[in-house]
Design a protein around this motif. Structure first.
Motif, PDB file in Angstrom:
ATOM      1  N   THR A 141     -50.130 -43.295   2.860  1.00  0.00           N
ATOM      2  CA  THR A 141     -49.026 -42.583   2.196  1.00  0.00           C
ATOM      3  C   THR A 141     -48.492 -41.467   3.075  1.00  0.00           C
ATOM      4  OG1 THR A 141     -49.990 -43.068   0.022  1.00  0.00           O
ATOM      5  CG2 THR A 141     -48.356 -41.302   0.130  1.00  0.00           C
ATOM      6  N   LEU A 162     -44.760 -41.010   4.827  1.00  0.00           N
ATOM      7  CA  LEU A 162     -43.978 -39.804   4.534  1.00  0.00           C
ATOM      8  C   LEU A 162     -43.681 -39.013   5.810  1.00  0.00           C
ATOM      9  CD1 LEU A 162     -45.721 -38.517   1.264  1.00  0.00           C
ATOM     10  CD2 LEU A 162     -43.429 -39.500   1.448  1.00  0.00           C
ATOM     11  N   TYR A 183     -47.602 -35.755  -1.452  1.00  0.00           N
ATOM     12  CA  TYR A 183     -46.204 -35.365  -1.315  1.00  0.00           C
ATOM     13  C   TYR A 183     -46.051 -33.855  -1.251  1.00  0.00           C
ATOM     14  CZ  TYR A 183     -41.163 -35.868  -1.679  1.00  0.00           C
ATOM     15  OH  TYR A 183     -39.823 -35.829  -1.401  1.00  0.00           O
ATOM     16  N   PHE A 240     -41.118 -43.022 -11.243  1.00  0.00           N
ATOM     17  CA  PHE A 240     -41.419 -44.457 -11.234  1.00  0.00           C
ATOM     18  C   PHE A 240     -42.924 -44.701 -11.232  1.00  0.00           C
ATOM     19  CE2 PHE A 240     -42.103 -48.518  -9.019  1.00  0.00           C
ATOM     20  CZ  PHE A 240     -41.333 -49.357  -9.808  1.00  0.00           C
ATOM     21  N   ILE A 241     -43.663 -43.985 -10.385  1.00  0.00           N
ATOM     22  CA  ILE A 241     -45.122 -44.144 -10.338  1.00  0.00           C
ATOM     23  C   ILE A 241     -45.738 -43.732 -11.674  1.00  0.00           C
ATOM     24  CG2 ILE A 241     -47.233 -43.285  -9.239  1.00  0.00           C
ATOM     25  CD1 ILE A 241     -45.641 -43.081  -6.627  1.00  0.00           C
ATOM     26  N   TYR A 289     -50.622 -39.518  -5.181  1.00  0.00           N
ATOM     27  CA  TYR A 289     -49.333 -39.487  -4.481  1.00  0.00           C
ATOM     28  C   TYR A 289     -48.722 -38.090  -4.520  1.00  0.00           C
ATOM     29  CZ  TYR A 289     -44.490 -40.422  -3.278  1.00  0.00           C
ATOM     30  OH  TYR A 289     -43.256 -40.374  -2.687  1.00  0.00           O
ATOM     31  N   SER A 290     -48.767 -37.438  -5.675  1.00  0.00           N
ATOM     32  CA  SER A 290     -48.146 -36.118  -5.796  1.00  0.00           C
ATOM     33  C   SER A 290     -48.861 -35.096  -4.915  1.00  0.00           C
ATOM     34  CB  SER A 290     -48.143 -35.654  -7.260  1.00  0.00           C
ATOM     35  OG  SER A 290     -49.459 -35.569  -7.763  1.00  0.00           O
ATOM     36  N   LEU A 340     -32.801 -39.423  -6.450  1.00  0.00           N
ATOM     37  CA  LEU A 340     -33.716 -40.161  -5.583  1.00  0.00           C
ATOM     38  C   LEU A 340     -34.922 -39.330  -5.174  1.00  0.00           C
ATOM     39  CD1 LEU A 340     -31.216 -42.033  -3.218  1.00  0.00           C
ATOM     40  CD2 LEU A 340     -32.499 -42.969  -5.146  1.00  0.00           C
ATOM     41  N   ARG A 342     -36.856 -37.361  -6.819  1.00  0.00           N
ATOM     42  CA  ARG A 342     -37.985 -37.399  -7.753  1.00  0.00           C
ATOM     43  C   ARG A 342     -38.154 -38.771  -8.391  1.00  0.00           C
ATOM     44  NH1 ARG A 342     -40.826 -33.240  -5.933  1.00  0.00           N
ATOM     45  NH2 ARG A 342     -39.402 -31.493  -5.533  1.00  0.00           N
ATOM     46  N   PHE A 343     -37.354 -39.746  -7.956  1.00  0.00           N
ATOM     47  CA  PHE A 343     -37.467 -41.083  -8.538  1.00  0.00           C
ATOM     48  C   PHE A 343     -38.848 -41.670  -8.295  1.00  0.00           C
ATOM     49  CE2 PHE A 343     -37.220 -45.707  -7.999  1.00  0.00           C
ATOM     50  CZ  PHE A 343     -36.770 -46.078  -9.263  1.00  0.00           C
ATOM     51  N   ASP A 344     -39.425 -41.397  -7.104  1.00  0.00           N
ATOM     52  CA  ASP A 344     -40.734 -41.967  -6.793  1.00  0.00           C
ATOM     53  C   ASP A 344     -41.803 -41.462  -7.757  1.00  0.00           C
ATOM     54  OD1 ASP A 344     -40.409 -39.434  -5.817  1.00  0.00           O
ATOM     55  OD2 ASP A 344     -41.209 -39.841  -3.818  1.00  0.00           O
ATOM     56  N   TRP A 345     -41.792 -40.146  -8.063  1.00  0.00           N
ATOM     57  CA  TRP A 345     -42.776 -39.591  -8.997  1.00  0.00           C
ATOM     58  C   TRP A 345     -42.607 -40.207 -10.388  1.00  0.00           C
ATOM     59  CZ3 TRP A 345     -44.187 -33.757  -8.521  1.00  0.00           C
ATOM     60  CH2 TRP A 345     -44.519 -33.462  -7.201  1.00  0.00           C
TER      61      TRP A 345
END
Length: 306
Positions: free
Chosen positions: A280, A284, A204, A187-188, A200-201, A180, A182-185
């Motif tokens: 964002t 976060l 983050y 997925f995006i 986003y990165s 989970l 790194r799932f966001d990276w």
């Protein structure tokens, strides 16, 4: 993907090793087994990556980049036992040195490359590989000379599989949290443009930097809880005070992030990543109190389970 995979490969042993070393529970044997585990799993995983490249030569170009970056991440993974052992021994100054070598080398090299106007993808990848490799080599040397704890590599099958069984409760947690995390990276990267992923990165990574107080507190908790529960003397008042301080620091960090994000980041990045990431970073930053609470409760429950 590499960050997630190498975290999963640890199988949750990292915290278990810290606990064993802090409790002086056959610490030399525990360190030897963990070094063996990182060697076996790390080299096996990278061997599979390399085999895929050799067996399927028509893979996308990004696979070659994955192999190059994988060398550096493998070195970081192989240096993990020495950081965890320094943590368990409560040699926090040594642990700090082991943890900053790679980042220090990267920063110096990137500044030099910037001044020489020679920054491109190949240079950045080479810098990251050099920094990560030096962290393993220098980290091993520093630990061997400063920790006053022998580093021996000895295969002990029964004890190794006992260690695996002991770490089983942590494996499920590590598998879920690493996937989970790194799932966001990922997925995006699949679903949106590279520009959105870059925005986003960037947000983050700065959010991760904002958790620096948390990263400073977390290594202190496992040895502290281990000795506390081993001695049977639990300082309830001290623990309540600690968690109150953590919540104050978390809330203050949230406030600073949201007040100064747009003006400072837009000034530094010339308008690239400030205003576009306001929402964002707000979302976060709301996670910070939960992260502090989770680290505290997770360490204490790990010690009670031990």
């Amino acid at each position: 993907m590499l960050l997630a995979v190498f975290n999963i490969l640890s199988c949750g042993m990292d915290q278990l090793i810290v606990k064993k070393i802090a409790a002086d529970d056959h610490k030399e044997s525990a360190l030897s087994l963990y070094i063996t585990h990182t060697l076996i799993t790390g080299l096996l995983f990278y061997g599979l990556l390399l085999a895929g490249y050799l067996l399927f030569p028509n893979l996308p170009q990004v696979y070659g980049l994955l192999l190059l970056v994988g060398i550096g991440k493998l070195m970081i993974y192989l240096s993990t036992p020495y950081k965890q052992a320094a943590n368990g021994l409560e040699r926090f100054r040594l642990m700090a040195r082991l943890s900053v070598i790679s980042n220090f080398v990267r920063c110096v090299c990137l500044v030099v490359a910037l001044l020489l106007h020679s920054i491109d993808l190949s240079v950045i990848v080479a810098i990251f590989i050099i920094g990560d490799t030096l962290e393993f080599i220098i980290g091993f040397t520093l630990f061997k000379t400063k920790a006053q704890m022998p580093v021996r590599l000895k295969w002990d099958g029964p004890n190794y599989f006992n260690l695996i069984r002991e770490a089983l409760p942590q494996m499920g947690v590590v598998l879920i949290t690493s996937s989970l995390a790194r799932f966001d990276w990922i997925f995006i990267g699949f679903m949106l443009s590279s520009i959105k992923l870059a925005e986003y990165s960037f947000a983050y990574k700065l959010f991760e930097i904002a958790t620096l107080p948390l990263l400073a507190i977390a290594p202190l908790l496992i040895p502290g809880f281990t000795k506390m529960f081993k001695q049977g003397v639990i300082n309830i008042a001290g623990l309540k005070f600690l968690i109150r301080v953590e919540m104050i620091v978390a809330a203050f960090t949230v406030l600073l992030l949201n007040i100064y994000w747009s003006p400072i980041i837009d000034w530094v990045t010339q308008g690239k990543y400030g205003a576009v990431n306001v929402n964002t970073i707000f979302i976060l930053s709301l996670c910070l109190p939960l992260l502090y609470r989770r680290i505290f409760c997770g360490r204490s429950s790990l010690r009670r389970g031990a």
